[in-house]
Write a protein that holds these residues in place. Structure first.
Motif, PDB file in Angstrom:
ATOM      1  N   LYS A  88      34.989 -22.870 -77.626  1.00  0.00           N
ATOM      2  CA  LYS A  88      36.381 -23.288 -77.470  1.00  0.00           C
ATOM      3  C   LYS A  88      37.016 -22.488 -76.348  1.00  0.00           C
ATOM      4  O   LYS A  88      36.776 -21.296 -76.206  1.00  0.00           O
ATOM      5  N   GLY A  89      37.801 -23.179 -75.536  1.00  0.00           N
ATOM      6  CA  GLY A  89      38.492 -22.520 -74.438  1.00  0.00           C
ATOM      7  C   GLY A  89      37.768 -22.605 -73.111  1.00  0.00           C
ATOM      8  O   GLY A  89      38.355 -22.311 -72.071  1.00  0.00           O
ATOM      9  N   THR A  90      36.507 -23.020 -73.128  1.00  0.00           N
ATOM     10  CA  THR A  90      35.781 -23.170 -71.862  1.00  0.00           C
ATOM     11  C   THR A  90      36.204 -24.493 -71.218  1.00  0.00           C
ATOM     12  O   THR A  90      36.607 -25.435 -71.914  1.00  0.00           O
TER      13      THR A  90
ATOM     14  N   GLU B  41      34.504 -26.987 -69.997  1.00  0.00           N
ATOM     15  CA  GLU B  41      33.754 -28.153 -70.487  1.00  0.00           C
ATOM     16  C   GLU B  41      34.241 -28.574 -71.874  1.00  0.00           C
ATOM     17  O   GLU B  41      34.437 -29.762 -72.140  1.00  0.00           O
ATOM     18  N   ARG B  42      34.472 -27.621 -72.754  1.00  0.00           N
ATOM     19  CA  ARG B  42      34.952 -27.933 -74.109  1.00  0.00           C
ATOM     20  C   ARG B  42      36.374 -28.491 -74.059  1.00  0.00           C
ATOM     21  O   ARG B  42      36.695 -29.457 -74.750  1.00  0.00           O
ATOM     22  N   ASN B  43      37.229 -27.907 -73.221  1.00  0.00           N
ATOM     23  CA  ASN B  43      38.602 -28.398 -73.088  1.00  0.00           C
ATOM     24  C   ASN B  43      38.622 -29.841 -72.591  1.00  0.00           C
ATOM     25  O   ASN B  43      39.393 -30.662 -73.088  1.00  0.00           O
ATOM     26  N   ASN B  44      37.779 -30.145 -71.612  1.00  0.00           N
ATOM     27  CA  ASN B  44      37.694 -31.520 -71.102  1.00  0.00           C
ATOM     28  C   ASN B  44      37.254 -32.483 -72.189  1.00  0.00           C
ATOM     29  O   ASN B  44      37.800 -33.576 -72.321  1.00  0.00           O
ATOM     30  N   PHE B  45      36.255 -32.090 -72.964  1.00  0.00           N
ATOM     31  CA  PHE B  45      35.796 -32.937 -74.068  1.00  0.00           C
ATOM     32  C   PHE B  45      36.924 -33.179 -75.062  1.00  0.00           C
ATOM     33  O   PHE B  45      37.162 -34.309 -75.476  1.00  0.00           O
ATOM     34  N   GLU B  46      37.618 -32.111 -75.451  1.00  0.00           N
ATOM     35  CA  GLU B  46      38.672 -32.237 -76.467  1.00  0.00           C
ATOM     36  C   GLU B  46      39.835 -33.095 -75.971  1.00  0.00           C
ATOM     37  O   GLU B  46      40.377 -33.895 -76.732  1.00  0.00           O
ATOM     38  N   ARG B  47      40.203 -32.978 -74.704  1.00  0.00           N
ATOM     39  CA  ARG B  47      41.260 -33.830 -74.151  1.00  0.00           C
ATOM     40  C   ARG B  47      40.830 -35.293 -74.184  1.00  0.00           C
ATOM     41  O   ARG B  47      41.596 -36.184 -74.538  1.00  0.00           O
TER      42      ARG B  47
END
Length: 105
Positions: A28-30, A32-38
């Motif tokens: 969380k917070g990376t 790649e993860r932020n893009n996925f979550e958005r």
């Protein structure tokens, strides 16, 4: 980690969704993860809009006419191809007889 190693690790996780997300998209917070979550949040919103429109018995064209926009814009939102301004989001759901409530976490 290679794609094959990721697949194998994911298969070993069972139902641990957080672990699957970690393996596939990182901590969380990376970026790649932020893009996925958005993207996931946009997908959920688009699906909810489509669901509510269908429940109201409206076509994309009818909803667009009701709120003063174009059918192509409603389609683009429902297909995750357009960002939507909050004022437009409120208007869309208002046109469906719904209210939007935001929660800041």
């Amino acid at each position: 980690m290679t794609e094959e190693e990721k697949r194998k690790a994911i298969m070993e996780c069972g139902d641990d969704y957080d672990e699957i997300l970690y393996i596939q998209y990182g901590q969380k917070g990376t970026p790649e993860r932020n893009n996925f979550e958005r993207g996931a949040e946009a997908f959920i919103l688009a699906e909810r809009l489509k669901e509510e429109r269908l429940k109201a018995g409206l076509t994309q064209e009818q909803l667009a006419a009701k709120i003063g926009t174009k059918k192509t814009y409603i389609s683009r939102i429902e297909n995750g191809k357009a960002d939507v301004q909050l004022s437009t989001l409120f208007r869309i759901f208002e046109g469906l007889g719904k209210r939007v409530s935001l929660t800041i976490l």
